[in-house]
Design a protein around this motif. Sequence first.
Motif, PDB file in Angstrom:
ATOM      1  N   UNK A  47      19.247  75.699  47.172  1.00  0.00           N
ATOM      2  CA  UNK A  47      18.895  74.374  47.681  1.00  0.00           C
ATOM      3  C   UNK A  47      18.646  73.381  46.562  1.00  0.00           C
ATOM      4  N   UNK A  48      17.914  73.801  45.551  1.00  0.00           N
ATOM      5  CA  UNK A  48      17.648  72.924  44.414  1.00  0.00           C
ATOM      6  C   UNK A  48      18.911  72.576  43.649  1.00  0.00           C
ATOM      7  N   UNK A  49      19.798  73.559  43.514  1.00  0.00           N
ATOM      8  CA  UNK A  49      21.065  73.296  42.833  1.00  0.00           C
ATOM      9  C   UNK A  49      21.905  72.296  43.617  1.00  0.00           C
ATOM     10  N   UNK A  54      24.468  67.009  44.203  1.00  0.00           N
ATOM     11  CA  UNK A  54      24.775  65.769  44.927  1.00  0.00           C
ATOM     12  C   UNK A  54      24.295  64.548  44.141  1.00  0.00           C
ATOM     13  N   UNK A  55      23.124  64.646  43.519  1.00  0.00           N
ATOM     14  CA  UNK A  55      22.626  63.555  42.678  1.00  0.00           C
ATOM     15  C   UNK A  55      23.541  63.351  41.470  1.00  0.00           C
ATOM     16  N   UNK A  56      24.000  64.444  40.892  1.00  0.00           N
ATOM     17  CA  UNK A  56      24.907  64.370  39.739  1.00  0.00           C
ATOM     18  C   UNK A  56      26.232  63.713  40.144  1.00  0.00           C
ATOM     19  N   UNK A  59      25.520  59.979  40.572  1.00  0.00           N
ATOM     20  CA  UNK A  59      25.332  59.326  39.269  1.00  0.00           C
ATOM     21  C   UNK A  59      26.631  59.238  38.478  1.00  0.00           C
ATOM     22  N   UNK A  60      27.420  60.305  38.499  1.00  0.00           N
ATOM     23  CA  UNK A  60      28.647  60.347  37.693  1.00  0.00           C
ATOM     24  C   UNK A  60      29.784  59.514  38.261  1.00  0.00           C
ATOM     25  N   UNK A  61      29.883  59.449  39.584  1.00  0.00           N
ATOM     26  CA  UNK A  61      31.057  58.821  40.202  1.00  0.00           C
ATOM     27  C   UNK A  61      30.758  57.524  40.935  1.00  0.00           C
ATOM     28  N   UNK A 112      25.745  64.738  53.726  1.00  0.00           N
ATOM     29  CA  UNK A 112      26.069  63.525  54.495  1.00  0.00           C
ATOM     30  C   UNK A 112      25.220  62.343  54.025  1.00  0.00           C
ATOM     31  N   UNK A 113      23.937  62.574  53.827  1.00  0.00           N
ATOM     32  CA  UNK A 113      23.051  61.508  53.363  1.00  0.00           C
ATOM     33  C   UNK A 113      23.492  61.008  51.981  1.00  0.00           C
ATOM     34  N   UNK A 114      23.871  61.936  51.106  1.00  0.00           N
ATOM     35  CA  UNK A 114      24.350  61.544  49.780  1.00  0.00           C
ATOM     36  C   UNK A 114      25.643  60.748  49.890  1.00  0.00           C
ATOM     37  N   UNK A 115      26.568  61.188  50.746  1.00  0.00           N
ATOM     38  CA  UNK A 115      27.836  60.470  50.920  1.00  0.00           C
ATOM     39  C   UNK A 115      27.588  59.078  51.482  1.00  0.00           C
TER      40      UNK A 115
END
Length: 183
Positions: A47-49, A54-56, A59-61, A112-115
């Motif tokens: 879960x942490x990974x 998703x944050x990475x 941030x990256x894209x 989904x929330x990240x997207x």
Amino acid sequence: MVTKIDWLDAGLKVLADEGSPALTIERLTTELGLSKGSYYHHFKGTGGFRTALLEHFENSFTTRLIDTVERRPEADAATKLTELMELVLADADSVRLEIAVRAWALQDPEARAAQERVDQARIAYLQELCRGISSMKEPDHLARLLYLILIGAEQIVPPVPGAELRALYATTLTLATGEPFLS
């Protein structure tokens, strides 16, 4: 020494190549040739990974691209829009990753929330740029259309090549401004 970013970059590669079901500790340790201990040094389980991944991705894209364009605050909106499009089109490998994240978002609420955050940030930035071009007709609609062109171009099989996508953008922007856009 492998860093947290190394693990996350490996995760993005696995995600792009094999999809979200492949994001297992075993697959990632195999990818990097490391032990599970190294994984747990950086992350509190799967879960942490996945949260960090998703944050990475975001941030990256998304954030990194916007920040890169905004390094020249004196540039006009049309120049920034052109630079943003060139940055997006320069990374042909990101198409597989974008598709994989969207597929993951259909199955997982956190993805989904990240997207949704990524889509909202990208569209908001495009709207800001389009509003800054005085000859732009319907800047908010055009910003959404530019983004939808990108998403659609990634989703068809095979994806639309960068040169053709660049030409589609040039035509769309020329129609929206009444003047030649993108060289």
